[in-house]
Design an enzyme around this catalytic site. Sequence first.
Site, PDB file in Angstrom:
ATOM      1  CB  CYS A 120      -1.057  -0.018   1.108  1.00 53.27           C
ATOM      2  SG  CYS A 120      -2.134  -1.388   0.972  1.00 53.27           S
ATOM      3  CG  HIS A 259      -3.261   3.601   1.982  1.00 58.12           C
ATOM      4  ND1 HIS A 259      -3.653   3.180   0.935  1.00 58.12           N
ATOM      5  CD2 HIS A 259      -3.190   2.524   2.837  1.00 58.12           C
ATOM      6  CE1 HIS A 259      -3.899   1.764   0.852  1.00 58.12           C
ATOM      7  NE2 HIS A 259      -3.591   1.465   2.094  1.00 58.12           N
ATOM      8  CG  ASN A 289      -6.649  -0.601   1.004  1.00 58.86           C
ATOM      9  OD1 ASN A 289      -5.923  -0.515  -0.191  1.00 58.86           O
ATOM     10  ND2 ASN A 289      -6.105  -0.969   1.910  1.00 58.86           N
TER      11      ASN A 289
END
Length: 332
Positions: A120, A259, A289
């Site tokens: 990520c 993020h 996500n």
Amino acid sequence: MSDSLPNKVFAAITAIGGYIPQNKRTNFDLEQVCDTSDEWIVKRTGIKERRILEEELATSDMAVRAIQDLATQFGKNIHDVDALLVATSTPDMPMPATANIIAEKLGLNNVWAFDMNAACSGFLYALDMGASLVETRRYKNVLIVGADNISTYVDMQDRSTNILFGDGAGVVWLEPSEEGGVIDAYLQSNGSGRAFLNIEAGGSLYPVDENTPLTDKRYLKQDGKTVFKHAVQSMSDACMNVLQRNNLTIDDVNWLVPHQANQRIIDAVGRSINIAEGKTLSNIEYLGNTIAATIPLCIWENLKQIKTGDLVMLTAFGAGFSWGASLFRWMI
């Protein structure tokens, strides 16, 4: 011959593009396959739906469409690209690099292209490397892609992961500028977190074959409580580190783009670094996500809010663990 040094070159973002699949996986859809509810998901994650790529397509297809969107919206000639960096944890195949596949699909015959995997945090890592290529004047037109088809690795019976993840791709174009661009980045990693967030199968340690249990090592696994704790602390520390070493305060930052892992993490980081309300950008509610794609997609969807000259801070946390923050002046 002049002895004067050349003017400092910044790597400026001069264009941005994105792509999200049309197929949606809503909280209602998840209620039909596992013990969960819309109320439970929204309260814990802030997510209502996520996008899912069609089965016959792959990460490279999303990246190509994001790049084409960038070229169309900003009038860029893709054949000017001389470097292509792809941040992804879900390559089309173990080899060749997905960047090579993207290059072929775009008709780029002589481009420096490769993948990098920092989970990520991948987009931040790739952005920093791409900026370095521009700052050294070795490359002039660099594409930084963040793209993941993570739904392929989600166990639909595992509500610790199936509620979180969706697919997507985002891309930025970097060019040299003497006016402004990427200012600094602070990126860190260690191996202490590999047991808490991983996909074990598919590499040389656990190759995927007919003996690999479907519900065992093939799927994304996460210890949510451990990841939450480390994510908030690491992202907050990284943001403050970048600000301090550039003699800035959080009040100097116009926008924080974190993020998009979990709305509670996003909110906790904002409180920890004391950024003013309304300065944190988020699109997790309808995309979930998307791993390396979250940050460029969040910028892409909020373009109308970001103004030329704004100071933008990015921060991310991912498997490994890996984490960091970067700071740049918006030049579009």
